[in-house]
Design a protein around this motif. Structure first.
Motif, PDB file in Angstrom:
ATOM      1  N   SER A 110       4.740  -3.553  -1.313  1.00  0.00           N
ATOM      2  CA  SER A 110       4.716  -2.800  -0.060  1.00  0.00           C
ATOM      3  C   SER A 110       3.469  -1.935   0.031  1.00  0.00           C
ATOM      4  CB  SER A 110       5.956  -1.900   0.042  1.00  0.00           C
ATOM      5  OG  SER A 110       5.924  -0.896  -0.966  1.00  0.00           O
ATOM      6  N   THR A 111       3.153  -1.555   1.255  1.00  0.00           N
ATOM      7  CA  THR A 111       2.039  -0.639   1.474  1.00  0.00           C
ATOM      8  C   THR A 111       2.345   0.717   0.849  1.00  0.00           C
ATOM      9  OG1 THR A 111       1.533  -1.760   3.554  1.00  0.00           O
ATOM     10  CG2 THR A 111       0.571   0.419   3.242  1.00  0.00           C
TER      11      THR A 111
ATOM     12  N   ASN B 220       0.337  -3.299  -6.673  1.00  0.00           N
ATOM     13  CA  ASN B 220       1.158  -4.450  -6.384  1.00  0.00           C
ATOM     14  C   ASN B 220       0.380  -5.446  -5.540  1.00  0.00           C
ATOM     15  OD1 ASN B 220       3.074  -2.870  -7.570  1.00  0.00           O
ATOM     16  ND2 ASN B 220       4.043  -2.232  -5.648  1.00  0.00           N
ATOM     17  N   THR B 221       0.495  -6.732  -5.857  1.00  0.00           N
ATOM     18  CA  THR B 221      -0.129  -7.777  -5.070  1.00  0.00           C
ATOM     19  C   THR B 221       0.894  -8.858  -4.809  1.00  0.00           C
ATOM     20  OG1 THR B 221      -0.882  -8.853  -7.093  1.00  0.00           O
ATOM     21  CG2 THR B 221      -2.426  -7.365  -6.015  1.00  0.00           C
ATOM     22  N   SER B 222       0.583  -9.778  -3.901  1.00  0.00           N
ATOM     23  CA  SER B 222       1.517 -10.836  -3.564  1.00  0.00           C
ATOM     24  C   SER B 222       1.728 -11.760  -4.749  1.00  0.00           C
ATOM     25  CB  SER B 222       0.998 -11.635  -2.374  1.00  0.00           C
ATOM     26  OG  SER B 222      -0.260 -12.172  -2.668  1.00  0.00           O
TER      27      SER B 222
ATOM     28  N   LEU C  36       1.391   4.953  -3.177  1.00  0.00           N
ATOM     29  CA  LEU C  36       1.885   5.806  -4.262  1.00  0.00           C
ATOM     30  C   LEU C  36       1.133   5.545  -5.556  1.00  0.00           C
ATOM     31  CD1 LEU C  36       5.753   5.724  -3.679  1.00  0.00           C
ATOM     32  CD2 LEU C  36       4.177   7.610  -3.213  1.00  0.00           C
ATOM     33  N   ASP C  37       0.777   4.284  -5.796  1.00  0.00           N
ATOM     34  CA  ASP C  37       0.018   3.935  -6.988  1.00  0.00           C
ATOM     35  C   ASP C  37      -1.321   4.655  -7.010  1.00  0.00           C
ATOM     36  OD1 ASP C  37      -0.274   1.832  -9.329  1.00  0.00           O
ATOM     37  OD2 ASP C  37      -2.152   1.742  -8.199  1.00  0.00           O
ATOM     38  N   ARG C  38      -2.008   4.658  -5.863  1.00  0.00           N
ATOM     39  CA  ARG C  38      -3.305   5.329  -5.793  1.00  0.00           C
ATOM     40  C   ARG C  38      -3.154   6.842  -5.962  1.00  0.00           C
ATOM     41  NH1 ARG C  38      -7.105   2.976  -7.449  1.00  0.00           N
ATOM     42  NH2 ARG C  38      -8.524   4.397  -6.353  1.00  0.00           N
ATOM     43  N   VAL C  39      -2.167   7.426  -5.284  1.00  0.00           N
ATOM     44  CA  VAL C  39      -1.936   8.866  -5.416  1.00  0.00           C
ATOM     45  C   VAL C  39      -1.604   9.221  -6.868  1.00  0.00           C
ATOM     46  CG1 VAL C  39      -0.397  10.772  -4.775  1.00  0.00           C
ATOM     47  CG2 VAL C  39      -1.223   9.196  -3.026  1.00  0.00           C
TER      48      VAL C  39
END
Length: 274
Positions: free
Chosen positions: A119-120, A3-5, A125-128
């Motif tokens: 969100s952080t 996710n990015t801004s 969660l995306d990386r995991v």
């Protein structure tokens, strides 16, 4: 796909849902598809076209971006488990689940950008999810090659070991990249810029450029590995055994080990840790 801004969200079109153009203006901000390492080739070629058509119908759905990320994670793990299904069916189901995994990887970020719910936690969660899914797929490939459920016994556990080795390599390569920012932030520095990834040593830079051109390292990624295993499954169905799956697992393990070492060297010899 993290996710990015996002830019200011426009008013939705008729019917309460945004038009496809309105949705993509927010969900696919400028530069998203051109990110050097953040966007998968399948996303650029076809998945973003599909995912945006799905996600715009979820803008008012009672589901959060992070819930979709959890679903992405589960789908990726199930793809690895699907490889335990005997015969060609296992390889086909695994490849299809990886495509769903890739689609969800696009949808969660698109929904987060539209709702301004980045969100952080979502990034984490995306990386995991990527760690677990790729490791599960390669571990499943090794267990498939070992013929885990062979009726007359004699399981060849060497293949299970090679699959696990490939999975470990896939995790370590991602960890090597992510730990650059961890190391820098713990020193009070900012996250690394792409320009700092070029190795200082000319020989390493040439080797890195060659590897990038050949793109062999991508074969241990979820999408690519699933396609390699699908091709091997088709060949096995014709040949009548697991020969081609075992060759694929051995090649993927070799690539994972080699890439782990080369990637580590390229990081240590670049300006990223300075």
């Amino acid at each position: 796909m993290s996710n990015t801004s996002a830019p200011e969200r426009p008013q939705p079109g008729k019917g309460g849902k945004p038009t496809l153009a309105e949705f993509r203006a927010v969900a696919h901000p400028e530069g998203l598809l051109d990110r050097r390492s953040g966007e998968h080739w399948a996303g650029r070629i076809y998945m973003r076209r599909i995912s945006s058509r799905v996600t715009r119908h979820l803008v008012d759905a009672p589901v959060s971006p992070n819930q979709l990320t959890w679903l992405m994670m589960l789908t990726g793990i199930l793809a690895g488990a699907a490889l335990l299904i005997p015969g060609l069916a296992g390889a086909v189901v695994a490849a299809l689940l990886i495509q769903v995994y890739l689609g969800l990887d696009c949808v969660d970020g698109e929904l987060a950008r539209w709702r301004k719910q980045t969100s952080t936690t979502g990034v984490y969660l995306d990386r995991v999810g990527h760690y677990l899914s790729e490791a599960a797929l390669l571990t499943g490939a090794g267990l498939r090659a070992a013929d885990l459920f062979k009726v007359n016994g004699g399981t060849a556990w060497m293949w299970a070991f090679l699959g696990t080795l490939a999975a470990l390599g896939a995790i370590l390569i991602k960890a090597e990249t992510d730990l650059v920012d961890v190391a820098r932030i713990r020193r009070g520095l900012s996250a690394v810029d792409d320009s700092a990834s070029v190795p200082r040593a000319s020989g390493v830079a040439r080797a890195r450029k060659l590897a990038s051109a050949l793109k062999f390292h991508r074969l241990i990624g979820g999408v690519e590995a699933s396609l390699v295993l699908l091709a091997a499954g088709i060949a096995d169905a014709v040949h009548g055994d697991l020969l081609f799956t075992r060759i694929a697992v051995a090649v993927l393990a070799a690539i994972a080990v080699l890439q782990t070492v080369l990637h580590l060297l390229s990081i240590v010899l670049s300006s990223r840790l300075r």
